[in-house]
Design a protein around this motif. Sequence first.
Motif, PDB file in Angstrom:
ATOM      1  N   GLN A   1      13.186  32.125  40.197  1.00 50.69           N
ATOM      2  CA  GLN A   1      14.294  31.610  39.400  1.00 50.69           C
ATOM      3  C   GLN A   1      13.849  30.855  38.147  1.00 50.69           C
ATOM      4  OE1 GLN A   1      17.658  32.174  40.383  1.00 50.69           O
ATOM      5  NE2 GLN A   1      16.585  33.589  41.749  1.00 50.69           N
ATOM      6  N   GLN A   2      12.583  30.974  37.773  1.00 48.57           N
ATOM      7  CA  GLN A   2      12.103  30.293  36.579  1.00 48.57           C
ATOM      8  C   GLN A   2      12.885  30.731  35.332  1.00 48.57           C
ATOM      9  OE1 GLN A   2      10.178  27.832  35.769  1.00 48.57           O
ATOM     10  NE2 GLN A   2      10.084  28.179  33.552  1.00 48.57           N
ATOM     11  N   PHE A   3      13.335  31.983  35.297  1.00 50.87           N
ATOM     12  CA  PHE A   3      14.035  32.469  34.105  1.00 50.87           C
ATOM     13  C   PHE A   3      15.270  31.635  33.780  1.00 50.87           C
ATOM     14  CE2 PHE A   3      16.420  34.552  37.431  1.00 50.87           C
ATOM     15  CZ  PHE A   3      17.702  34.727  36.914  1.00 50.87           C
ATOM     16  N   LYS A   4      15.884  31.040  34.804  1.00 50.30           N
ATOM     17  CA  LYS A   4      17.038  30.173  34.559  1.00 50.30           C
ATOM     18  C   LYS A   4      16.604  28.852  33.917  1.00 50.30           C
ATOM     19  CE  LYS A   4      19.791  32.034  38.380  1.00 50.30           C
ATOM     20  NZ  LYS A   4      20.442  31.746  39.678  1.00 50.30           N
ATOM     21  N   ARG A   5      15.424  28.374  34.331  1.00 54.74           N
ATOM     22  CA  ARG A   5      14.934  27.112  33.763  1.00 54.74           C
ATOM     23  C   ARG A   5      14.458  27.290  32.327  1.00 54.74           C
ATOM     24  NH1 ARG A   5      12.843  26.912  39.115  1.00 54.74           N
ATOM     25  NH2 ARG A   5      10.765  27.594  38.474  1.00 54.74           N
ATOM     26  N   SER A   6      14.119  28.515  31.952  1.00 56.95           N
ATOM     27  CA  SER A   6      13.614  28.754  30.603  1.00 56.95           C
ATOM     28  C   SER A   6      14.676  28.552  29.533  1.00 56.95           C
ATOM     29  CB  SER A   6      13.044  30.175  30.500  1.00 56.95           C
ATOM     30  OG  SER A   6      11.886  30.313  31.307  1.00 56.95           O
ATOM     31  N   CYS A   7      15.932  28.487  29.927  1.00 51.96           N
ATOM     32  CA  CYS A   7      17.002  28.324  28.939  1.00 51.96           C
ATOM     33  C   CYS A   7      18.082  27.386  29.461  1.00 51.96           C
ATOM     34  CB  CYS A   7      17.597  29.678  28.547  1.00 51.96           C
ATOM     35  SG  CYS A   7      18.196  30.655  29.948  1.00 51.96           S
ATOM     36  N   ILE A   8      17.667  26.220  29.932  1.00 55.93           N
ATOM     37  CA  ILE A   8      18.648  25.254  30.421  1.00 55.93           C
ATOM     38  C   ILE A   8      19.074  24.318  29.293  1.00 55.93           C
ATOM     39  CG2 ILE A   8      17.843  25.325  32.812  1.00 55.93           C
ATOM     40  CD1 ILE A   8      16.299  22.768  32.328  1.00 55.93           C
ATOM     41  N   PRO A   9      20.237  23.697  29.436  1.00 56.88           N
ATOM     42  CA  PRO A   9      20.731  22.790  28.385  1.00 56.88           C
ATOM     43  C   PRO A   9      19.883  21.524  28.271  1.00 56.88           C
ATOM     44  CG  PRO A   9      22.480  23.433  29.914  1.00 56.88           C
ATOM     45  CD  PRO A   9      21.204  23.847  30.532  1.00 56.88           C
ATOM     46  N   ASP A  10      20.108  20.804  27.187  1.00 54.46           N
ATOM     47  CA  ASP A  10      19.512  19.484  27.030  1.00 54.46           C
ATOM     48  C   ASP A  10      20.041  18.551  28.113  1.00 54.46           C
ATOM     49  OD1 ASP A  10      18.430  20.527  24.754  1.00 54.46           O
ATOM     50  OD2 ASP A  10      19.570  19.287  23.354  1.00 54.46           O
ATOM     51  N   GLY A  11      19.259  17.540  28.411  1.00 55.09           N
ATOM     52  CA  GLY A  11      19.693  16.521  29.361  1.00 55.09           C
ATOM     53  C   GLY A  11      18.635  15.452  29.474  1.00 55.09           C
ATOM     54  N   PRO A  12      18.994  14.255  29.933  1.00 53.07           N
ATOM     55  CA  PRO A  12      18.052  13.132  29.950  1.00 53.07           C
ATOM     56  C   PRO A  12      17.070  13.193  31.119  1.00 53.07           C
ATOM     57  CG  PRO A  12      20.153  12.428  30.844  1.00 53.07           C
ATOM     58  CD  PRO A  12      20.339  13.857  30.402  1.00 53.07           C
ATOM     59  N   LYS A  13      15.835  12.925  30.828  1.00 50.29           N
ATOM     60  CA  LYS A  13      14.815  12.786  31.869  1.00 50.29           C
ATOM     61  C   LYS A  13      14.881  11.362  32.403  1.00 50.29           C
ATOM     62  CE  LYS A  13       9.813  13.201  32.619  1.00 50.29           C
ATOM     63  NZ  LYS A  13       8.528  13.597  32.015  1.00 50.29           N
ATOM     64  N   VAL A  14      14.969  11.223  33.726  1.00 48.68           N
ATOM     65  CA  VAL A  14      15.111   9.886  34.311  1.00 48.68           C
ATOM     66  C   VAL A  14      13.910   9.479  35.163  1.00 48.68           C
ATOM     67  CG1 VAL A  14      17.622  10.134  34.343  1.00 48.68           C
ATOM     68  CG2 VAL A  14      16.311  10.638  36.414  1.00 48.68           C
ATOM     69  N   GLY A  15      13.059  10.435  35.519  1.00 46.10           N
ATOM     70  CA  GLY A  15      11.900  10.128  36.346  1.00 46.10           C
ATOM     71  C   GLY A  15      10.701  10.923  35.890  1.00 46.10           C
ATOM     72  N   THR A  16       9.639  10.896  36.663  1.00 42.78           N
ATOM     73  CA  THR A  16       8.404  11.571  36.254  1.00 42.78           C
ATOM     74  C   THR A  16       8.450  13.072  36.468  1.00 42.78           C
ATOM     75  OG1 THR A  16       7.416  11.142  38.432  1.00 42.78           O
ATOM     76  CG2 THR A  16       6.990   9.527  36.687  1.00 42.78           C
ATOM     77  N   ILE A  17       9.450  13.562  37.202  1.00 39.79           N
ATOM     78  CA  ILE A  17       9.568  14.997  37.432  1.00 39.79           C
ATOM     79  C   ILE A  17      10.829  15.521  36.772  1.00 39.79           C
ATOM     80  CG2 ILE A  17       9.897  16.803  39.166  1.00 39.79           C
ATOM     81  CD1 ILE A  17       8.213  15.227  41.068  1.00 39.79           C
ATOM     82  N   ALA A  18      10.672  16.505  35.927  1.00 36.01           N
ATOM     83  CA  ALA A  18      11.791  17.221  35.321  1.00 36.01           C
ATOM     84  C   ALA A  18      11.324  18.646  35.082  1.00 36.01           C
ATOM     85  CB  ALA A  18      12.236  16.550  34.025  1.00 36.01           C
ATOM     86  N   LEU A  19      12.252  19.559  34.898  1.00 35.98           N
ATOM     87  CA  LEU A  19      11.899  20.974  34.782  1.00 35.98           C
ATOM     88  C   LEU A  19      12.334  21.590  33.461  1.00 35.98           C
ATOM     89  CD1 LEU A  19      12.686  22.072  38.457  1.00 35.98           C
ATOM     90  CD2 LEU A  19      10.441  21.746  37.413  1.00 35.98           C
ATOM     91  N   SER A  20      12.566  20.756  32.465  1.00 34.09           N
ATOM     92  CA  SER A  20      12.907  21.273  31.146  1.00 34.09           C
ATOM     93  C   SER A  20      11.714  22.011  30.557  1.00 34.09           C
ATOM     94  CB  SER A  20      13.301  20.127  30.210  1.00 34.09           C
ATOM     95  OG  SER A  20      13.351  20.582  28.872  1.00 34.09           O
ATOM     96  N   PRO A  21      11.924  23.182  29.983  1.00 29.97           N
ATOM     97  CA  PRO A  21      10.818  23.922  29.362  1.00 29.97           C
ATOM     98  C   PRO A  21      10.379  23.310  28.039  1.00 29.97           C
ATOM     99  CG  PRO A  21      12.872  25.078  28.973  1.00 29.97           C
ATOM    100  CD  PRO A  21      13.201  23.930  29.876  1.00 29.97           C
ATOM    101  N   ARG A  22      11.132  22.325  27.547  1.00 28.36           N
ATOM    102  CA  ARG A  22      10.822  21.764  26.242  1.00 28.36           C
ATOM    103  C   ARG A  22       9.858  20.590  26.291  1.00 28.36           C
ATOM    104  NH1 ARG A  22      15.943  23.451  26.488  1.00 28.36           N
ATOM    105  NH2 ARG A  22      16.627  21.512  27.450  1.00 28.36           N
ATOM    106  N   GLY A  23       9.615  20.045  27.448  1.00 28.19           N
ATOM    107  CA  GLY A  23       8.720  18.904  27.478  1.00 28.19           C
ATOM    108  C   GLY A  23       8.114  18.587  28.827  1.00 28.19           C
ATOM    109  N   ASP A  24       8.510  19.332  29.860  1.00 29.27           N
ATOM    110  CA  ASP A  24       8.039  18.965  31.187  1.00 29.27           C
ATOM    111  C   ASP A  24       7.355  20.112  31.929  1.00 29.27           C
ATOM    112  OD1 ASP A  24       8.988  16.076  31.912  1.00 29.27           O
ATOM    113  OD2 ASP A  24      10.624  16.978  30.793  1.00 29.27           O
ATOM    114  N   TRP A  25       8.078  21.164  32.187  1.00 31.51           N
ATOM    115  CA  TRP A  25       7.525  22.237  33.020  1.00 31.51           C
ATOM    116  C   TRP A  25       7.523  23.533  32.231  1.00 31.51           C
ATOM    117  CZ3 TRP A  25       4.622  22.504  37.114  1.00 31.51           C
ATOM    118  CH2 TRP A  25       4.501  23.706  37.821  1.00 31.51           C
ATOM    119  N   ARG A  26       6.342  24.010  31.940  1.00 29.83           N
ATOM    120  CA  ARG A  26       6.208  25.254  31.181  1.00 29.83           C
ATOM    121  C   ARG A  26       5.576  26.308  32.087  1.00 29.83           C
ATOM    122  NH1 ARG A  26       5.156  20.929  27.916  1.00 29.83           N
ATOM    123  NH2 ARG A  26       6.242  20.857  25.910  1.00 29.83           N
ATOM    124  N   MET A  27       6.331  27.336  32.371  1.00 31.87           N
ATOM    125  CA  MET A  27       5.888  28.344  33.326  1.00 31.87           C
ATOM    126  C   MET A  27       6.464  29.697  32.915  1.00 31.87           C
ATOM    127  SD  MET A  27       6.826  28.366  37.387  1.00 31.87           S
ATOM    128  CE  MET A  27       6.947  29.892  38.326  1.00 31.87           C
TER     129      MET A  27
END
Length: 635
Positions: free
Chosen positions: A598-624
């Motif tokens: 399901q990574q393809f869904k994370r590759s184009c998720i909306p903006d949103g605030p990071k609140v902890g050390t783990i997030a899955l945004s492709p723009r700054g946290d999880w690149r896969m």
Amino acid sequence: MFGFYRLAAVVPELRVADVDFNLSKLAEGYEKAAKAGAAAVVFPELCITGYSCGDLFFQRRLLERAAEAAVEFAALTAGKGTVAVFGLPLLRGDALYNVAAVAQGGELRGLVPKTLLPNYREFYEKRHFRSGRGIVGESVAFGARSLPFGTDLLFDCGGGFQFAVEICEDLWGVLPPSSLLALGGARAIFNPSAGTELAAKAEYRRELVRQQSARCLAAYVLASAGVHESTTDVVFGGHALIADNGRLAAENRRFARKGSLLLADVDFDRLGAARLSESSFHDNPLPEGKRFRTIPLDRVEGSPDFAFAYNPPRPFVPGDVEHRRERCTEIFDIQCAGLAKRVEHTGAKKLVIGISGGLDSTLALLVASECCRLIGRPASDIVALTMPGFGTTGRTRGNAVKLCELLGVTLREVDIRPACLRHFEDIGHDPAKLDTAYENVQARERTQILMDIANEAGGMVVGTGDLSEIALGWSTYNGDHMSMYAVNCSIPKTLIRFLIETTAERSAPELAAVLRDVIDTPVSPELLPASADGSINQKTEELIGPYELHDFFLYHFIKYGAEPEKIRALAGAAFAGVYDEETIERTLQIFLRRFFQQQFKRSCIPDGPKVGTIALSPRGDWRMPSDASDAIWRS
């Protein structure tokens, strides 16, 4: 075991200048630590003689007996494996040094001199000792052997267990030696210490240890001299602390009359993973010419179990109630601040939210409500839509309506069933066939309505999806997967309940009752028809496994790169008596399969605030890559 090593700090009973008595107590403490499975144990500063000997340190008889006792104590480590770090005075030529000795396998293996010597108030170490600053690459004759001597020693037991030593005041300096030792590769720092007790000093010492472990991304173990030191002018409390990358792992009770043994299991692989991916650790180069000597030691055993490990079943949720409330309040504030900025930037006239009566949409609505208060907008600027479909139940719809009424938002209802039936007809789908298309038509119809109403009102759609759903891809692509700002995107499902509970605690009774019923409602997308009695039929956790297991897997897999075998073992310990091995294994396989697929869904998720050390945004946290294989993780 799986990178965990048991670390120990012993504060023994002591008699000032009575070396034989002190040796016997050191032996007792070492034996207890070894029996407990400790890989290494640290004792207090100058514990062979006592720290408070004063000018007796000028007596050759005391120094010679201390040196003999160090060799005798080292001999007691034969056949045990457990490393011992302890303090003694060392006469070298015409200079006296306050040193930490490292012993293992029946022998002394190295001597580390203290660098920073206190010479204020109750401490007059410069009267007796010489600083070890600048002593590198040297050795010293000790008994019948020549031992590595200097501040440049790293001790390596293999298996990622590499440690170094600094002594008491070294930690209190502007640039503690441990900072450079950590950069040199030490994953643990042992500190034989002798700190006096003054009002509030223990709190400061505790923070020093905790913060230094965080800065160094290391374990830090300190054992301080106990109550049997001289009380002529001051009192020593026997403080012992073990910290692990900013977390206080263990702490003893000070002022014990019989000595103490403190234990903690520390994950050295996790420390290595944190250094690899989480910080600018490697951007701090060692000073020009700075080198360390690695002293090989015998391999030590890993922790025999997880008995002294920090392994909570809900790693995203603080266990302490007050800490949890504080954390939830802070996260809520971050969400609200993020949404407020986006509203101000876009000039959105309305906030449009799909409200289902479930956890995620409830939290998003609470955030939107507080956001409007912060920026001086009326709650009526929030347009909450309840969109009953084929699986909507009276309980969830009722809670959604009550929540909107109590918060004073604008409530609209759009029944999506007629539109979905028309769409089934358009695409030639049999509505009796309860497949993926049946479910996703509803999800996409809801998103279309939200987007169109937002356009009509000059507003923005506030997303409700959470971190757990994003990790699993448990959303309809271009359905609930999409929004204009996703306020819950880095909050796991196990934490959302507590965020809502924190709001309930400070809410009026009627609102609090609704929020708590939302918390108790089974998690469901409500896309399949309800049961005959009108209750929820489609329960997410029955389909994909418990969210608390998924969140546990997510935490260890993403944050520390834990391998599946390790995750299984940790889950088995954390959820003993709650989930059996079969459930854990089945859920882990679901997690791994879905996380990769399901990574393809994370590759184009909306903006949103990071609140902890783990997030899955492709723009700054999880690149896969979306097409990465999961074969080696599931084999």
